[in-house]
Structure formats: structure tokens, C-alpha cells
Design an enzyme around this catalytic site. Structure first.
Site, PDB file in Angstrom:
ATOM      1  CB  THR A   1       5.294  75.543 -14.228  1.00 17.09           C
ATOM      2  OG1 THR A   1       5.099  74.531 -15.211  1.00 17.09           O
ATOM      3  CG2 THR A   1       4.311  75.338 -13.099  1.00 17.09           C
TER       4      THR A   1
ATOM      5  CB  CYS B   1       8.781  43.153  -4.686  1.00 13.58           C
ATOM      6  SG  CYS B   1       9.467  43.107  -6.365  1.00 13.58           S
TER       7      CYS B   1
ATOM      8  CG  HIS C   1      11.746  41.553   0.905  1.00 13.18           C
ATOM      9  ND1 HIS C   1      12.039  41.877   2.215  1.00 13.18           N
ATOM     10  CD2 HIS C   1      11.899  40.197   0.815  1.00 13.18           C
ATOM     11  CE1 HIS C   1      12.361  40.783   2.884  1.00 13.18           C
ATOM     12  NE2 HIS C   1      12.274  39.742   2.058  1.00 13.18           N
TER      13      HIS C   1
ATOM     14  CE1 TYR D   1       5.687  51.510   2.439  1.00  9.71           C
ATOM     15  CE2 TYR D   1       7.005  50.957   4.377  1.00  9.71           C
ATOM     16  CZ  TYR D   1       6.114  51.793   3.732  1.00  9.71           C
ATOM     17  OH  TYR D   1       5.648  52.917   4.372  1.00  9.71           O
TER      18      TYR D   1
ATOM     19  CD  GLU E   1       7.837  70.698 -19.619  1.00  8.09           C
ATOM     20  OE1 GLU E   1       7.289  71.447 -20.431  1.00  8.09           O
ATOM     21  OE2 GLU E   1       8.620  71.098 -18.747  1.00  8.09           O
TER      22      GLU E   1
END
Length: 700
Positions: free
Chosen positions: A147, A412, A415, A417, A437
Site C-alpha cells: 500500500t 451490552c 456498560h 461503552y 489487503e
């Protein structure tokens, strides 16, 4: 199964223990299947997990969140150094299991996976014998420089040049402008001593001396001194800076100023430049990208690893977390996993996790078969099909794995976060896979282009099939993964009901029926694109690139449909293989695996209804039945959710999650990690006395 004494001494969560008691199958038996029915692999895994849990630094993954970039990298080097002991004890199997058992990514993975895949695919036997052991034993560290800052997915457009100097028999690598700077190169920023550079091969003509461009080719280049690790003359190299995630890996940049390398440094398994400067081309043009396909194979196989962590955390937490009572008489609140919207967030991705495990296994075998045929016999028969499938599968599986991790995080609640849930770190470390890729919005075009080639072959009467695939030779039979194109073209079934009746199936939700729906859907989408292209050309539009560009959305969707079929076929084939051997797989396991297959298939159908309805192959009433069946499958799988994720046998250190630990001690762990974090060591934050205290004491 791994269960350290530390886990045994912890208090067990009653809800999780109840869930485990409801299992309809043997968790250890399924775990055995997921480890290729190999007790040795399981034993090695357990030893590695014990090693990790006993290490004072590695066993505390939550501490990563408080480290600076430099400290993260220092920690990653420490974790990498422990790999030496693992390899000495357990060899290459141990190395791979070590990577899969760690919470964080470490720099050595670039050398061992990305570089190694490319080098083993592209290097000649002589180069392998001369160099590979140096990388394998960590005397050298490799990276893969393809790349550029100005070119990514368009490999043909890369600007780095490699000119053959006939007078000295050397190559000269050069970065002619800023946009030719190699960028995003994993492991290059700080660690790599060598790198595989992809550059435009320029050779002077023997007639007039003008340079002829032979396209991108790979070259092995030393970038740093083996004495003091400083950059070599003509080499400018460094780290690209902070990223969304993956910050324990040193992605780097590279600029080359007319750097000379020996002619022997061209990786020459499939092509070479001789001493006279004559180019000897490969038997198949796509062999140049064999290394890239190898890296994609690893990405396809490892999508299971990250997704299995996410669903483990989400399912365990969802059986512990309780919110709201069904009615006033209930003594306890309801487990959030009991709500259908919570099931819908998680269970499809649990099913996808198993589907991706078996898909990765199949593709890895196919890649190894292809490379063996190419290396031993220069047989490229399998290459075109494999390259096309690698492009589409890499795109589908990396993007949907990212989506799955995020869905698990959202499941969730608040929590999820928190970094202490383990999910934000998992997602930010994985999400780059969609771009690495080959960008996932561009790769599918290669898949669809191949599918259109197969359709054209079928329409011209060349649809004979075998277990091999066509390359560029129209006389070769079409391959196993695209055989359905010919089957659908030849089929007399006008709708799924005729198929069900002919095959003697009991329902549209039978795996054979679902598989047939995906075959027909993919065929119709391929045919639709072919017809759109033909219609444009019939109307006088001969600009094929523009027609292709206008159809990009449909082209990507077509690739996705084909690859979803590939995944479902792979999953179903493995279930049939397991069920045929009752001594290695009990009926209770095949039952739950079939339920997962049906769940995954119907979930995809529900998300793509237009595809399945467009030619009336399926009736509206059947679609309605499938939608209702999905909820029923959620309920069927419900007692087995915790046992299914337990079968992954992920230790707490691997998950790095307060929400997803084996014993379910969610709230005390969350509080402990929060209260003991470094930011809470002092009651006053830095800068308080200089900035805030004067305001409190002032008389504004």
C-alpha cells in the site's frame, strides 16, 4: 477444557450455572470438534492459557487502557518476547494458539502471519532455504510493503519503481514522488529489518534501451541495520502515528531514494529477470498476487476468532443482566436475553461465528491445495476461482465480523461503552480488517467479474463441472463453488415448491431448501448484471468501464450473495460430514449446528427479501413463514446459548472483559477495575489547583 484453579475458587454466578445445566449437548465434545478433533491442540492451548494467566503483566489486560502509545508498544514487545518460549516448547502450533489467546495484538504477528504468508507464496525454493529461517527464528523481522499513501486497492497503479540496471545486474528501488510513499505497512514503523516491496518492474529494452513496464512485482529489501537497527542509506522509515485502534502495532511509512539491491532479491517463484535482463513471465498473471491471497486466507480463517470473543461477552452478560419485571407478581427482573430484540442482536452473530469457523477451515484447505499444485506442478487450475472467492469472502467476512462485534457491544447497553467490557478495544483493533489487503467496497468487483466469466462460459455451452475451476482456459471445467451457476441454468424448477417436492423435503426451512434459495438468488443476481451490461451495449453505450462503474452497487451485492452461499454451503457440508461419523460427533451436536445453520440462513433472507422475491421463486406466504420461524429458532437455541460460547473455551485474560468472565462476576469486577484505576489514585486531578480552585475561591 481449560479451567484454572483461580476460576474454581471464584464464586460462580447462579444464573450462568443454571444456563450451563440446561445444555442439550456436550460442551467438551463440541470444543473437540472446534479444535479439529485433536487432543494435542487442546493440550497445547491449555498450557498456553496457563502460561498467560500466570504472567504478571499479560494476565492484566485491563491495564492496557491506561498506557500511552509508547507504553503500549513496550508492553507489546514484552508480550512478543514471551513467544520465544512458547515456540521452543510447542512449535508453530503453539505460536498460532498464543496469538489467538492474547487480549492484544503484538508486533511479531506481522512477521509470522502477514510477511510469512507472502514470502512463502512468492519466494523461490532457493530464497526460502537462504532466508526464511532467519525470519522464523526472529534474527530478521519482515513486513509487507504494498500500500502507498496515494494507492491502496489499485495495486496496478502503485508508483514505487524497481529498475533493472543491466551494467551491474542489480535492481534500483525508488520512490519517485510523495504519493509513492509506502504507508500503513504493519510492523515497519519500528520493528522490521526487512520488507517485501511491491514496485513497478522497469527493464530497458535490448533494442532501443527504453524502459518497459512489466507491472508490480515483489522484492525483498533490508531497511534497517542488523547492528544498531538504524535505517540503511537511502531508506526513510518511521511510524505513521496514532490510529483508531491496533496501536500496539507499528504501522509505518517508507521512502526509497535509488536504493540498489541484488538481482536475486526479486521474489522469483513464478517469474524472474535473468542476467541478460530478460523477463521470464509467470504461467498465470494472478500468481503475482499469490502472497496477497495467502494473507486474505488468514483473515478469512481468523474472523471466527474475534467474533467468538464478542458473542461470548454479549451472551454471558445478557444472561446475568436483568431489567424489568414481566408483571407485578414476579419476584425478579427478567434476564435481558429473554427479550426477542436482544436475541435478534446477538444470536444471528453466534450462528455466523460457527458458520465462519467452518468457512475459514474450508478456504484454508483450498488455498493450501492451490499453492501445492502451483509449486509442485505449475498447475494454476485452481487459482482464478480461489482468487475470486478470496476477494469476496474477505470483504464479506471482515465487514460482517466488525458489524457483529458492534452489535454485541450495543447489546451490552451503557456498560458496552466502557473499555472494561472488552468490546470497544476488540472492535477498534479489528475494524481495520475491512480495509487491509484490499478495501472491502472494491474487492467484490473481482468476484463478480469472475462470476460473469463463468456465466458466459455456461451460456456458451461450456458448463461441464468438476472439483476444479477455470483459469483463463475455456476448455477447463468450472469449479465446485460456482457449479450452481450451471445447475441453475439447466434447472427446470420454476419455484422452490417444485424443488421441495422433487427432493422429498418436509419444509422450506430444511437446510437443502434454504441452500437452494441461496443458489437461485445468486444465479439471478449474476444474470441480472449480465443482462444490464448487455442492455447498455445494445443501446449504443460501448463504454464498458463506465457501465461497470454505474453498476458498482449491484456488482458488490452480487458478490455478497455468492459469498453468503459459499459460507452456508461450507457450514452445511461440514455438518453433513460430522453427522456421517457418529463416533466423532453425537446427534445432539449436529442438531444444534443445524439450528444455527437455519438461523443464519433465514436471518440473511429476512435482511434481503427483495432478492428472494424478485422472480416469484418464493411465495410471500413462505417469506412470512420464514420470518416467524426465525423467532422460533431463537427460542430453540435459547437453552444452549451459554454452552455454545463455552465451547469456544476462551479464558478471562483472552476476553479482557468485566462483563464476560467465565464465572460471571460482572458488577464487582467492574467496580474493582473502575475504583482502582490510576486516575483515581489522587483525589485532585492534575491542574485543579491552577485552574479550578481559583474559580471556587473567587468572588465573580
Amino acid at each position: 477444557m481449560y479451567c484454572p484453579k483461580a476460576y474454581e475458587n471464584e464464586k460462580k454466578n447462579e444464573d450462568l450455572e443454571f444456563e450451563r445445566s440446561q445444555s442439550t449437548f456436550s460442551v467438551s465434545e463440541l470444543n473437540f470438534i472446534l479444535n479439529n478433533n485433536d487432543h494435542n491442540i487442546i493440550n497445547i492451548k491449555n498450557e498456553i492459557k496457563k502460561f498467560i494467566d500466570n504472567d504478571e503483566i499479560i494476565s492484566k489486560p485491563q491495564e492496557i487502557h491506561f498506557l500511552s502509545r509508547e507504553e503500549q508498544y513496550k508492553r507489546a514487545l514484552y508480550v512478543s518476547s514471551k513467544l520465544i518460549e512458547i515456540k521452543k516448547r510447542f512449535g508453530e502450533i503453539g505460536r498460532d494458539q498464543y496469538y489467538q489467546s492474547l487480549f492484544e495484538e503484538i508486533p511479531f504477528v506481522i512477521n509470522d502471519i502477514v510477511f510469512a504468508c507472502a514470502f512463502k507464496s512468492l519466494a523461490s525454493d532457493e530464497q526460502m532455504n537462504r532466508l526464511y529461517s532467519k525470519f522464523e527464528n526472529y534474527q530478521y523481522f519482515g513486513s509487507y510493503s504494498q500500500t502507498e499513501i496515494g494507492h491502496g486497492s489499485n495495486v496496478q497503479g502503485i508508483e514505487t519503481t524497481c529498475t533493472f540496471i543491466k551494467e551491474t545486474g542489480e535492481f534500483e528501488l525508488n520512490s519517485p514522488n510523495l504519493t509513492s510513499t509506502k504507508f500503513w505497512i504493519g510492523g515497519l514503523g519500528k520493528l522490521a529489518t526487512h520488507t517485501i516491496v511491491f514496485a513497478q518492474l522497469l527493464i530497458p529494452s535490448s533494442i532501443d534501451g527504453k524502459l518497459k513496464n512489466y507491472g508490480p512485482h515483489p522484492f525483498i529489501l533490508q531497511v534497517r541495520s542488523l547492528d544498531d537497527h538504524s535505517p540503511l542509506p537511502g531508506v526513510t522509515v518511521g511510524d505513521i502515528g496514532p490510529k483508531l485502534g491496533f496501536n500496539s502495532i507499528d504501522n509505518g511509512f517508507l521512502r526509497l531514494d535509488h536504493v540498489r539491491i541484488p538481482r536475486e532479491n526479486m521474489l522469483s517463484r513464478f517469474f524472474r529477470v535473468n542476467e541478460q535482463g530478460e523477463y521470464e513471465k509467470p504461467k498465470h498473471p494472478k500468481l503475482i498476487y499469490a502472497g496477497m491471497v495467502g494473507v486474505r486466507s488468514s483473515m478469512i480463517e481468523n474472523s471466527f476468532v474475534s467474533l467468538s470473543r464478542a458473542v461470548t461477552i454479549a451472551i454471558r452478560y445478557s444472561t446475568i443482566r436483568k431489567q424489568f419485571k414481566s408483571n407485578r407478581l414476579d419476584k425478579q427482573e427478567k434476564k435481558i436475553i429473554e427479550y426477542s430484540n436482544q436475541m435478534n442482536r446477538i444470536i444471528p452473530y453466534l450462528a455466523q461465528t460457527f458458520a465462519y469457523f467452518f468457512t475459514g477451515k474450508r478456504f484454508s484447505i483450498e488455498f493450501d491445495q492451490m499453492m501445492k499444485a502451483v509449486k509442485h506442478n505449475q498447475d494454476t487450475t485452481l487459482l482464478s476461482e480461489l482468487h475470486a472467492n478470496s476477494s469476496g469472502l474477505k470483504s464479506l467476512m471482515t465487514q460482517s465480523t466488525s458489524d457483529g462485534i458492534e452489535s454485541c457491544r450495543l447489546s451490552c447497553g451503557g456498560h458496552g461503552y466502557s473499555q472494561f467490557s472488552g468490546l470497544p478495544y476488540l472492535w477498534s483493533n479489528y475494524v481495520h480488517m475491512s480495509s487491509a489487503e484490499g478495501e472491502s467496497n472494491l474487492l467484490p468487483q473481482q468476484t463478480t467479474k469472475y462470476l460473469l466469466t463463468i456465466l458466459r462460459k455456461v451460456l456458451s455451452g461450456g458448463g461441464g463441472s468438476s472439483d476444479t475451476t477455470t483459469a483463463d482456459d475455456d476448455n477447463k471445467p468450472i469449479g465446485k463453488s460456482v457449479k450452481y451457476i450451471n445447475d441453475e441454468f439447466q434447472s427446470s424448477f420454476e419455484n422452490i415448491n417444485q424443488f421441495i417436492q422433487e427432493k422429498g423435503l418436509n419444509s422450506i426451512i430444511h437446510p437443502d431448501s434454504l441452500l437452494q434459495l441461496f443458489k437461485h438468488r445468486s444465479f439471478i443476481l449474476i444474470k441480472s448484471i449480465a443482462e444490464s451490461i448487455q442492455e447498455q451495449m445494445s443501446n449504443g453505450n460501448k463504454d464498458i468501464p463506465q457501465i461497470w462503474s454505474d453498476l458498482n452497487v449491484e456488482i458488490n451485492h452480487c458478490s455478497k450473495a455468492h459469498c453468503q452461499l459459499y459460507v452456508i454451503q461450507s457450514f452445511y457440508d461440514q455438518i453433513l460430514l460430522l453427522s456421517s461419523n457418529s463416533s466423532s460427533c453425537s446427534s445432539s451436536i449436529t442438531t444444534v449446528l443445524i439450528q444455527l445453520l437455519q438461523t443464519y440462513s433465514i436471518w440473511i433472507i429476512n435482511s434481503n427479501l427483495v432478492d428472494f422475491l424478485q422472480d416469484q421463486y418464493v411465495e410471500l406466504s413462505q417469506i412470512d413463514f420464514l420470518k416467524k420461524s426465525l423467532i422460533n429458532f431463537y427460542k430453540l437455541l435459547r437453552p444452549n446459548l451459554v454452552p455454545l460460547v463455552d465451547s469456544f473455551d476462551l479464558c478471562n485474560t483472552t476476553l479482557g472483559s468485566a462483563l464476560g468472565s467465565y464465572n460471571g462476576d460482572v458488577y464487582s469486577t467492574l467496580y474493582k477495575w473502575a475504583s482502582t484505576q490510576p486516575f483515581n489514585k489522587n483525589s485532585l486531578p492534575l491542574g485543579f489547583n491552577e485552574t479550578i480552585k481559583p474559580l471556587i475561591n473567587s468572588k465573580l
